[in-house]
Design a protein around this motif. Structure first.
Motif, PDB file in Angstrom:
ATOM      1  N   THR A  61      -6.563  12.678  14.782  1.00  0.00           N
ATOM      2  CA  THR A  61      -7.705  11.617  15.392  1.00  0.00           C
ATOM      3  C   THR A  61      -7.928  10.929  14.247  1.00  0.00           C
ATOM      4  O   THR A  61      -9.094  10.015  14.238  1.00  0.00           O
ATOM      5  N   GLY A  62      -7.378  10.835  13.069  1.00  0.00           N
ATOM      6  CA  GLY A  62      -7.540   9.937  11.679  1.00  0.00           C
ATOM      7  C   GLY A  62      -6.624  10.168  10.751  1.00  0.00           C
ATOM      8  O   GLY A  62      -5.598  10.970  11.144  1.00  0.00           O
ATOM      9  N   PHE A  63      -6.635   9.613   9.551  1.00  0.00           N
ATOM     10  CA  PHE A  63      -5.839   9.996   8.306  1.00  0.00           C
ATOM     11  C   PHE A  63      -6.105  11.289   7.847  1.00  0.00           C
ATOM     12  O   PHE A  63      -7.279  11.640   7.824  1.00  0.00           O
ATOM     13  N   THR A  64      -5.042  12.212   7.838  1.00  0.00           N
ATOM     14  CA  THR A  64      -5.215  13.416   6.928  1.00  0.00           C
ATOM     15  C   THR A  64      -5.062  13.449   5.583  1.00  0.00           C
ATOM     16  O   THR A  64      -4.338  12.375   4.931  1.00  0.00           O
ATOM     17  N   PRO A  65      -5.720  14.213   4.659  1.00  0.00           N
ATOM     18  CA  PRO A  65      -5.427  14.211   3.279  1.00  0.00           C
ATOM     19  C   PRO A  65      -3.881  14.533   2.990  1.00  0.00           C
ATOM     20  O   PRO A  65      -3.222  14.955   3.814  1.00  0.00           O
ATOM     21  N   PRO A  66      -3.561  13.879   1.894  1.00  0.00           N
ATOM     22  CA  PRO A  66      -2.060  13.776   1.329  1.00  0.00           C
ATOM     23  C   PRO A  66      -1.690  15.643   1.198  1.00  0.00           C
ATOM     24  O   PRO A  66      -2.596  16.121   0.468  1.00  0.00           O
ATOM     25  N   ALA A  67      -0.696  15.927   1.782  1.00  0.00           N
ATOM     26  CA  ALA A  67      -0.216  17.160   1.412  1.00  0.00           C
ATOM     27  C   ALA A  67       0.472  17.273   0.025  1.00  0.00           C
ATOM     28  O   ALA A  67       1.071  16.286  -0.590  1.00  0.00           O
ATOM     29  N   ILE A  92       0.970  -1.061   0.128  1.00  0.00           N
ATOM     30  CA  ILE A  92       0.053  -0.055   0.164  1.00  0.00           C
ATOM     31  C   ILE A  92       0.791   1.411   0.151  1.00  0.00           C
ATOM     32  O   ILE A  92       1.937   1.199   0.516  1.00  0.00           O
ATOM     33  N   ASP A  93       0.319   2.271  -0.728  1.00  0.00           N
ATOM     34  CA  ASP A  93       1.201   3.554  -0.934  1.00  0.00           C
ATOM     35  C   ASP A  93       0.488   4.311   0.198  1.00  0.00           C
ATOM     36  O   ASP A  93      -0.727   4.537   0.173  1.00  0.00           O
ATOM     37  N   GLY A  94       1.409   5.042   0.949  1.00  0.00           N
ATOM     38  CA  GLY A  94       0.771   5.959   1.872  1.00  0.00           C
ATOM     39  C   GLY A  94      -0.337   7.062   1.573  1.00  0.00           C
ATOM     40  O   GLY A  94      -0.924   7.454   1.966  1.00  0.00           O
ATOM     41  N   ARG A  95       0.245   7.557   0.275  1.00  0.00           N
ATOM     42  CA  ARG A  95      -0.732   8.573  -0.459  1.00  0.00           C
ATOM     43  C   ARG A  95      -1.735   8.064  -0.656  1.00  0.00           C
ATOM     44  O   ARG A  95      -2.946   8.828  -0.408  1.00  0.00           O
ATOM     45  N   ASP A  96      -2.087   6.887  -1.272  1.00  0.00           N
ATOM     46  CA  ASP A  96      -3.189   6.170  -1.627  1.00  0.00           C
ATOM     47  C   ASP A  96      -4.273   6.077  -0.396  1.00  0.00           C
ATOM     48  O   ASP A  96      -5.342   6.181  -0.483  1.00  0.00           O
ATOM     49  N   VAL A  97      -3.463   5.692   0.790  1.00  0.00           N
ATOM     50  CA  VAL A  97      -4.380   5.657   2.267  1.00  0.00           C
ATOM     51  C   VAL A  97      -4.924   6.841   2.663  1.00  0.00           C
ATOM     52  O   VAL A  97      -6.116   7.017   3.111  1.00  0.00           O
ATOM     53  N   GLN A  98      -4.023   7.913   2.556  1.00  0.00           N
ATOM     54  CA  GLN A  98      -4.576   9.172   3.048  1.00  0.00           C
ATOM     55  C   GLN A  98      -5.582   9.973   2.146  1.00  0.00           C
ATOM     56  O   GLN A  98      -6.588  10.402   2.675  1.00  0.00           O
ATOM     57  N   ALA A  99      -5.551   9.431   0.923  1.00  0.00           N
ATOM     58  CA  ALA A  99      -6.512  10.101  -0.109  1.00  0.00           C
ATOM     59  C   ALA A  99      -8.070   9.437  -0.139  1.00  0.00           C
ATOM     60  O   ALA A  99      -9.133  10.000  -0.228  1.00  0.00           O
TER      61      ALA A  99
END
Length: 252
Positions: A214-220, A160-167
């Motif tokens: 408190t959760g995943f934030t959108p990718p910067a 899994i790619d971190g950006r995909d998870v954040q998105a």
């Protein structure tokens, strides 16, 4: 399904990441499940003692942790998980798997991979440290562990790619859960802020952002590292691209 086990056996999920990714947020997501227990970078003490590297809190980390990798591995592969818990989530840094360590134990856990573009890793790493090397970001070791798992399984293990998870946290965590044959739990999407007893003793140096979350934030927007790191990015990129080609997609 990536690892054959009986219904009575816990899922020992080893998530291999380099530094400066969303690895601690992923650990929070699994710890928020009622059926899971987590362990934070269990090989860090061994890594620091063997390399002699001067990381923040080095002496406290070594004093607090088991530094015999064989004993750590015994706990990771055979130790108790906890009453009522069926998932043992292991947050690992890839560069902690030093060459002198045995590799056979990797066949006893379900290996998964959390990746991030090396250029972003390097830029983020340099916000915390003065210098960075290929060994610091663990991307070559991540590819080695991936290849070993793929050869044993006969197919790519979950990536899994971190950006995909954040998105799209819900879709990507659901895809990961399907890949390791566990039900997705909505509790993975939000957690209480603050420090946890499960956090490593290095948390004060590195975990400020996740402690406030408190959760995943959108990718910067991606950050570029300062000039002078082009050769390092060029060396790291092929390892990342190899795993990126096998990453899970939403709905997979």
């Amino acid at each position: 399904m990536t690892q054959t086990r009986s219904p009575q056996q816990p899922l020992r999920l080893a998530m291999w990441s380099g530094p400066r990714n969303i690895s601690t947020a992923m650990m929070r997501a699994f710890e928020n499940r009622p059926d899971a227990v987590v362990v934070d970078e269990p090989l860090y003490g061994f890594y620091l003692k063997q390399t002699g590297l001067d990381h923040p809190g080095r002496d406290a980390i070594i004093a607090a942790m088991e530094c015999d990798w064989r004993k750590v591995v015994d706990t990771l592969t055979q130790g108790p998980v906890g009453s009522g818990r069926t998932i043992h989530y292991q947050k690992h840094m890839t560069h902690h798997l030093l060459p002198q360590m045995g590799r056979d134990w990797l066949a006893q856990v379900t290996n998964c991979f959390l990746i991030r573009d090396p250029a972003e890793v390097i830029a983020s790493y340099l916000e915390k440290r003065a210098t960075v090397t290929l060994a610091d970001i663990g991307v070559a070791e991540q590819a080695e562990i991936f290849d070993r798992a793929a050869d044993r399984l006969g197919h790519a293990p979950p990536v899994i790619d971190g950006r995909d998870v954040q998105a799209d946290p819900r879709a990507m965590l659901a895809a990961l859960c399907r890949a390791v044959d566990i039900p997705f739990d909505e509790a993975m999407l939000a957690w209480p802020p603050g420090r946890r007893a499960s956090d490593g003793v290095w948390a004060p140096h590195w975990y400020a952002a996740v402690e406030a979350s408190t959760g995943f934030t959108p990718p910067a927007p991606p950050k570029a590292p300062p000039p002078g790191h082009e050769a390092l990015i060029e060396r790291a990129a092929p390892f990342y691209r190899r795993l990126y080609a096998h990453r899970l997609a939403a709905g997979s």
